[in-house]
Design a protein around this motif. Structure first.
Motif, PDB file in Angstrom:
ATOM      1  N   GLY A   1       0.793  -1.223   0.000  1.00  0.00           N
ATOM      2  CA  GLY A   1       0.000   0.000   0.000  1.00  0.00           C
ATOM      3  C   GLY A   1       0.820   1.265   0.000  1.00  0.00           C
ATOM      4  O   GLY A   1       0.274   2.371   0.102  1.00  0.00           O
ATOM      5  N   SER A   2       2.133   1.128  -0.142  1.00  0.00           N
ATOM      6  CA  SER A   2       3.017   2.302  -0.186  1.00  0.00           C
ATOM      7  C   SER A   2       4.373   1.860  -0.725  1.00  0.00           C
ATOM      8  O   SER A   2       4.649   0.661  -0.853  1.00  0.00           O
ATOM      9  N   VAL A   3       5.213   2.819  -1.025  1.00  0.00           N
ATOM     10  CA  VAL A   3       6.620   2.531  -1.318  1.00  0.00           C
ATOM     11  C   VAL A   3       7.358   2.791  -0.012  1.00  0.00           C
ATOM     12  O   VAL A   3       7.730   3.913   0.299  1.00  0.00           O
ATOM     13  N   ASP A   4       7.534   1.745   0.780  1.00  0.00           N
ATOM     14  CA  ASP A   4       8.043   1.905   2.130  1.00  0.00           C
ATOM     15  C   ASP A   4       9.537   1.616   2.213  1.00  0.00           C
ATOM     16  O   ASP A   4      10.181   1.233   1.227  1.00  0.00           O
ATOM     17  N   GLN A   5      10.077   1.786   3.425  1.00  0.00           N
ATOM     18  CA  GLN A   5      11.508   1.608   3.611  1.00  0.00           C
ATOM     19  C   GLN A   5      11.940   0.173   3.349  1.00  0.00           C
ATOM     20  O   GLN A   5      13.040  -0.079   2.846  1.00  0.00           O
ATOM     21  N   ASP A   6      11.057  -0.787   3.660  1.00  0.00           N
ATOM     22  CA  ASP A   6      11.413  -2.182   3.391  1.00  0.00           C
ATOM     23  C   ASP A   6      11.501  -2.449   1.894  1.00  0.00           C
ATOM     24  O   ASP A   6      12.330  -3.256   1.454  1.00  0.00           O
ATOM     25  N   ALA A   7      10.659  -1.797   1.097  1.00  0.00           N
ATOM     26  CA  ALA A   7      10.770  -1.943  -0.361  1.00  0.00           C
ATOM     27  C   ALA A   7      12.110  -1.417  -0.846  1.00  0.00           C
ATOM     28  O   ALA A   7      12.791  -2.045  -1.668  1.00  0.00           O
ATOM     29  N   VAL A   8      12.505  -0.261  -0.323  1.00  0.00           N
ATOM     30  CA  VAL A   8      13.794   0.323  -0.707  1.00  0.00           C
ATOM     31  C   VAL A   8      14.924  -0.620  -0.326  1.00  0.00           C
ATOM     32  O   VAL A   8      15.838  -0.895  -1.119  1.00  0.00           O
ATOM     33  N   ALA A   9      14.877  -1.152   0.906  1.00  0.00           N
ATOM     34  CA  ALA A   9      15.936  -2.034   1.377  1.00  0.00           C
ATOM     35  C   ALA A   9      15.977  -3.339   0.586  1.00  0.00           C
ATOM     36  O   ALA A   9      17.054  -3.835   0.224  1.00  0.00           O
ATOM     37  N   LEU A  10      14.802  -3.916   0.309  1.00  0.00           N
ATOM     38  CA  LEU A  10      14.750  -5.172  -0.434  1.00  0.00           C
ATOM     39  C   LEU A  10      15.276  -4.997  -1.848  1.00  0.00           C
ATOM     40  O   LEU A  10      16.089  -5.800  -2.334  1.00  0.00           O
ATOM     41  N   LEU A  11      14.834  -3.947  -2.530  1.00  0.00           N
ATOM     42  CA  LEU A  11      15.264  -3.726  -3.911  1.00  0.00           C
ATOM     43  C   LEU A  11      16.734  -3.346  -3.993  1.00  0.00           C
ATOM     44  O   LEU A  11      17.382  -3.561  -5.015  1.00  0.00           O
ATOM     45  N   GLY A  12      17.268  -2.801  -2.921  1.00  0.00           N
ATOM     46  CA  GLY A  12      18.683  -2.453  -2.915  1.00  0.00           C
ATOM     47  C   GLY A  12      19.592  -3.653  -2.757  1.00  0.00           C
ATOM     48  O   GLY A  12      20.779  -3.584  -3.093  1.00  0.00           O
ATOM     49  N   GLU A  13      19.034  -4.764  -2.247  1.00  0.00           N
ATOM     50  CA  GLU A  13      19.862  -5.934  -1.991  1.00  0.00           C
ATOM     51  C   GLU A  13      19.016  -7.204  -2.077  1.00  0.00           C
ATOM     52  O   GLU A  13      18.936  -7.986  -1.126  1.00  0.00           O
ATOM     53  N   ALA A  14      18.395  -7.422  -3.212  1.00  0.00           N
ATOM     54  CA  ALA A  14      17.569  -8.614  -3.402  1.00  0.00           C
ATOM     55  C   ALA A  14      18.462  -9.809  -3.710  1.00  0.00           C
ATOM     56  O   ALA A  14      19.516  -9.673  -4.347  1.00  0.00           O
ATOM     57  N   PRO A  15      18.079 -11.012  -3.276  1.00  0.00           N
ATOM     58  CA  PRO A  15      18.865 -12.208  -3.609  1.00  0.00           C
ATOM     59  C   PRO A  15      18.933 -12.420  -5.115  1.00  0.00           C
ATOM     60  O   PRO A  15      18.025 -12.039  -5.855  1.00  0.00           O
ATOM     61  N   SER A  16      19.993 -13.051  -5.563  1.00  0.00           N
ATOM     62  CA  SER A  16      20.156 -13.335  -6.984  1.00  0.00           C
ATOM     63  C   SER A  16      19.001 -14.198  -7.480  1.00  0.00           C
ATOM     64  O   SER A  16      18.654 -15.217  -6.868  1.00  0.00           O
ATOM     65  N   GLY A  17      18.378 -13.768  -8.582  1.00  0.00           N
ATOM     66  CA  GLY A  17      17.294 -14.531  -9.177  1.00  0.00           C
ATOM     67  C   GLY A  17      15.946 -14.346  -8.512  1.00  0.00           C
ATOM     68  O   GLY A  17      14.967 -14.969  -8.928  1.00  0.00           O
ATOM     69  N   PHE A  18      15.868 -13.498  -7.496  1.00  0.00           N
ATOM     70  CA  PHE A  18      14.619 -13.256  -6.776  1.00  0.00           C
ATOM     71  C   PHE A  18      13.961 -12.012  -7.342  1.00  0.00           C
ATOM     72  O   PHE A  18      14.534 -10.927  -7.329  1.00  0.00           O
ATOM     73  N   SER A  19      12.737 -12.168  -7.855  1.00  0.00           N
ATOM     74  CA  SER A  19      12.051 -11.073  -8.538  1.00  0.00           C
ATOM     75  C   SER A  19      11.137 -10.316  -7.584  1.00  0.00           C
ATOM     76  O   SER A  19      10.371 -10.929  -6.839  1.00  0.00           O
ATOM     77  N   VAL A  20      11.213  -8.999  -7.631  1.00  0.00           N
ATOM     78  CA  VAL A  20      10.289  -8.157  -6.882  1.00  0.00           C
ATOM     79  C   VAL A  20       9.322  -7.543  -7.888  1.00  0.00           C
ATOM     80  O   VAL A  20       9.714  -6.728  -8.736  1.00  0.00           O
ATOM     81  N   LEU A  21       8.066  -7.958  -7.810  1.00  0.00           N
ATOM     82  CA  LEU A  21       7.020  -7.482  -8.711  1.00  0.00           C
ATOM     83  C   LEU A  21       6.056  -6.630  -7.902  1.00  0.00           C
ATOM     84  O   LEU A  21       5.554  -7.077  -6.862  1.00  0.00           O
ATOM     85  N   THR A  22       5.788  -5.415  -8.368  1.00  0.00           N
ATOM     86  CA  THR A  22       4.847  -4.594  -7.628  1.00  0.00           C
ATOM     87  C   THR A  22       3.425  -5.114  -7.818  1.00  0.00           C
ATOM     88  O   THR A  22       3.034  -5.522  -8.905  1.00  0.00           O
ATOM     89  N   GLY A  23       2.663  -5.100  -6.716  1.00  0.00           N
ATOM     90  CA  GLY A  23       1.279  -5.513  -6.777  1.00  0.00           C
ATOM     91  C   GLY A  23       0.321  -4.372  -6.529  1.00  0.00           C
ATOM     92  O   GLY A  23      -0.894  -4.557  -6.557  1.00  0.00           O
ATOM     93  N   ASP A  24       0.864  -3.186  -6.258  1.00  0.00           N
ATOM     94  CA  ASP A  24       0.058  -1.972  -6.090  1.00  0.00           C
ATOM     95  C   ASP A  24       0.138  -1.190  -7.393  1.00  0.00           C
ATOM     96  O   ASP A  24       1.165  -0.571  -7.694  1.00  0.00           O
ATOM     97  N   ASP A  25      -0.939  -1.196  -8.152  1.00  0.00           N
ATOM     98  CA  ASP A  25      -0.920  -0.645  -9.506  1.00  0.00           C
ATOM     99  C   ASP A  25      -0.441   0.799  -9.554  1.00  0.00           C
ATOM    100  O   ASP A  25       0.333   1.177 -10.441  1.00  0.00           O
ATOM    101  N   VAL A  26      -0.876   1.621  -8.599  1.00  0.00           N
ATOM    102  CA  VAL A  26      -0.532   3.049  -8.657  1.00  0.00           C
ATOM    103  C   VAL A  26       0.937   3.298  -8.358  1.00  0.00           C
ATOM    104  O   VAL A  26       1.452   4.385  -8.644  1.00  0.00           O
ATOM    105  N   TYR A  27       1.634   2.307  -7.809  1.00  0.00           N
ATOM    106  CA  TYR A  27       3.051   2.492  -7.462  1.00  0.00           C
ATOM    107  C   TYR A  27       3.990   1.810  -8.444  1.00  0.00           C
ATOM    108  O   TYR A  27       5.177   1.620  -8.145  1.00  0.00           O
ATOM    109  N   LEU A  28       3.495   1.441  -9.609  1.00  0.00           N
ATOM    110  CA  LEU A  28       4.371   0.801 -10.587  1.00  0.00           C
ATOM    111  C   LEU A  28       5.574   1.669 -10.910  1.00  0.00           C
ATOM    112  O   LEU A  28       6.721   1.196 -10.897  1.00  0.00           O
TER     113      LEU A  28
END
Length: 269
Positions: A153-180
Motif C-alpha cells: 500500500g506504499s513505497v516503504d523503507q522495506d521496499a527500498v531495502a529489499l530492492l537495494g539488496e535482493a537475492p540473486s534470481g529473486f524477482s520483486v514485482l509490484t502488486g500496487d498498480d498506482v506504485y508501478l
C-alpha cells in the motif's frame, strides 16, 4: 527470473451467472497480443473463492493454453492446480498472524513440497502480517521461491531495502498498480497488475523503459479502477467497452456504481 507485466485475469460471467469462458479466452489473447509477459490465473482479481472447483480448473486450463500458445508464463493462485505453470502465487497466512518466524517456516515448508517455484504475495493490510526486507531476503534465498508480489500500500523503507539488496534470481514485482512507476525506478522487475487489462501495451512499455510521464498517466488510470473493491470497477469498464458480456461479480462483491465506472471510462490514455 520473472520480469515484465503479468495480468491477473478477471473471471467474466454471462447473463445466467455462469463463467463466460469464451470471453476469458479473448481477454487472455488480448493482453498477450499486447506484450504481457504472462497471465495470473485465480488471483484475487479472478474471484477464485467464489468459483466452484470445476470452474477453477477450467479457468486454469484456458489460461494455460493461452500462455503456451504465446510462449508466455503462467502463474496460478492455487497450489493444487499448478501443472504446467511457471509459478504459484501464495499469500502470507492471513488472520492468524504467525509472526515472521512462522511465515519463514510456512513458506519453506511449502517450497520444499511444491511442484513449481513460489511467488510470495505480501499484502499486509489484508493478511495482518507485515514482513521486513530481511525476512523476504531470507525467503528469496530458497531455490524454490522465485519472487514476491509486493503490495504493502506504499513505497516503504522495506521496499527500498529489499530492492537495494535482493537475492540473486529473486524477482520483486509490484502488486500496487498506482506504485508501478516508483517501484520500477527503485529496481522492481515488473508487476502483477489488474489495471493492465486496459492499455496493456502501455504498461509493457513502462516496464521495459521507465517513463515518468507515462507512469503518472497509468497511475491516474489505476486510481480510478480501484475506487471500489477490485475488480468491480474494472469489470464495469470492460463491459462498457464490449469486452465481457456483463459487469457482474459474485457475492460478497457487488457491482460498482455507475459513477465510478463513468469516472474510469473518462480517463484518457
Amino acid at each position: 527470473m520473472l520480469s515484465g507485466i503479468y495480468v491477473p485475469l478477471i473471471t467474466p460471467f454471462d447473463e445466467s451467472g455462469a463463467v463466460a469462458y469464451a470471453a476469458l479466452e479473448k481477454l487472455a489473447a488480448s493482453v498477450l497480443d499486447q506484450g504481457a509477459a504472462g497471465l495470473v490465473a485465480l488471483g484475487t482479481t479472478g474471484e477464485p473463492s467464489a468459483l466452484s472447483a470445476a470452474e477453477r480448473r477450467t479457468v486454469v486450463a484456458i489460461c494455460g493454453e493461452a500462455a503456451r500458445s504465446y510462449g508466455a508464463q503462467l502463474i496460478v493462485g492455487d497450489l493444487q492446480l499448478v501443472e504446467g505453470a511457471t509459478a504459484a502465487l501464495v499469500t502470507v497466512p492471513a488472520f492468524v498472524r504467525p509472526g515472521e518466524r512462522g511465515v519463514i517456516a510456512h513458506f519453506e515448508h511449502l517450497a520444499e513440497r511444491s511442484q513449481v517455484p513460489l511467488v510470495i504475495y505480501h499484502i499486509p493490510y489484508r493478511t495482518g502480517q507485515p514482513l521486513t526486507a530481511a525476512v523476504l531476503r531470507r525467503l528469496g534465498e530458497h531455490p524454490m521461491i522465485a519472487g514476491v508480489k509486493y503490495a504493502t500500500g506504499s513505497v516503504d523503507q522495506d521496499a527500498v531495502a529489499l530492492l537495494g539488496e535482493a537475492p540473486s534470481g529473486f524477482s520483486v514485482l509490484t502488486g500496487d498498480d498506482v506504485y508501478l512507476s516508483p517501484m520500477l525506478a527503485l529496481g522492481a522487475s515488473g508487476g502483477i497488475l489488474a489495471s493492465a487489462h486496459l492499455h496493456t501495451s502501455s504498461f509493457v512499455s513502462m516496464a521495459a523503459s521507465w517513463d515518468r510521464a507515462l507512469g503518472h498517466r497509468l497511475a491516474a488510470m489505476s486510481a480510478t479502477l480501484f475506487a471500489e473493491p477490485n475488480p468491480t470497477v474494472l469489470k464495469g469498464v470492460l463491459h462498457a467497452k464490449g469486452l465481457i458480456p456483463t459487469p457482474d461479480v459474485r457475492l460478497p462483491l457487488v457491482p460498482a456504481t455507475a459513477e465510478s465506472v463513468a469516472r474510469a471510462l473518462d480517463w484518457g490514455a
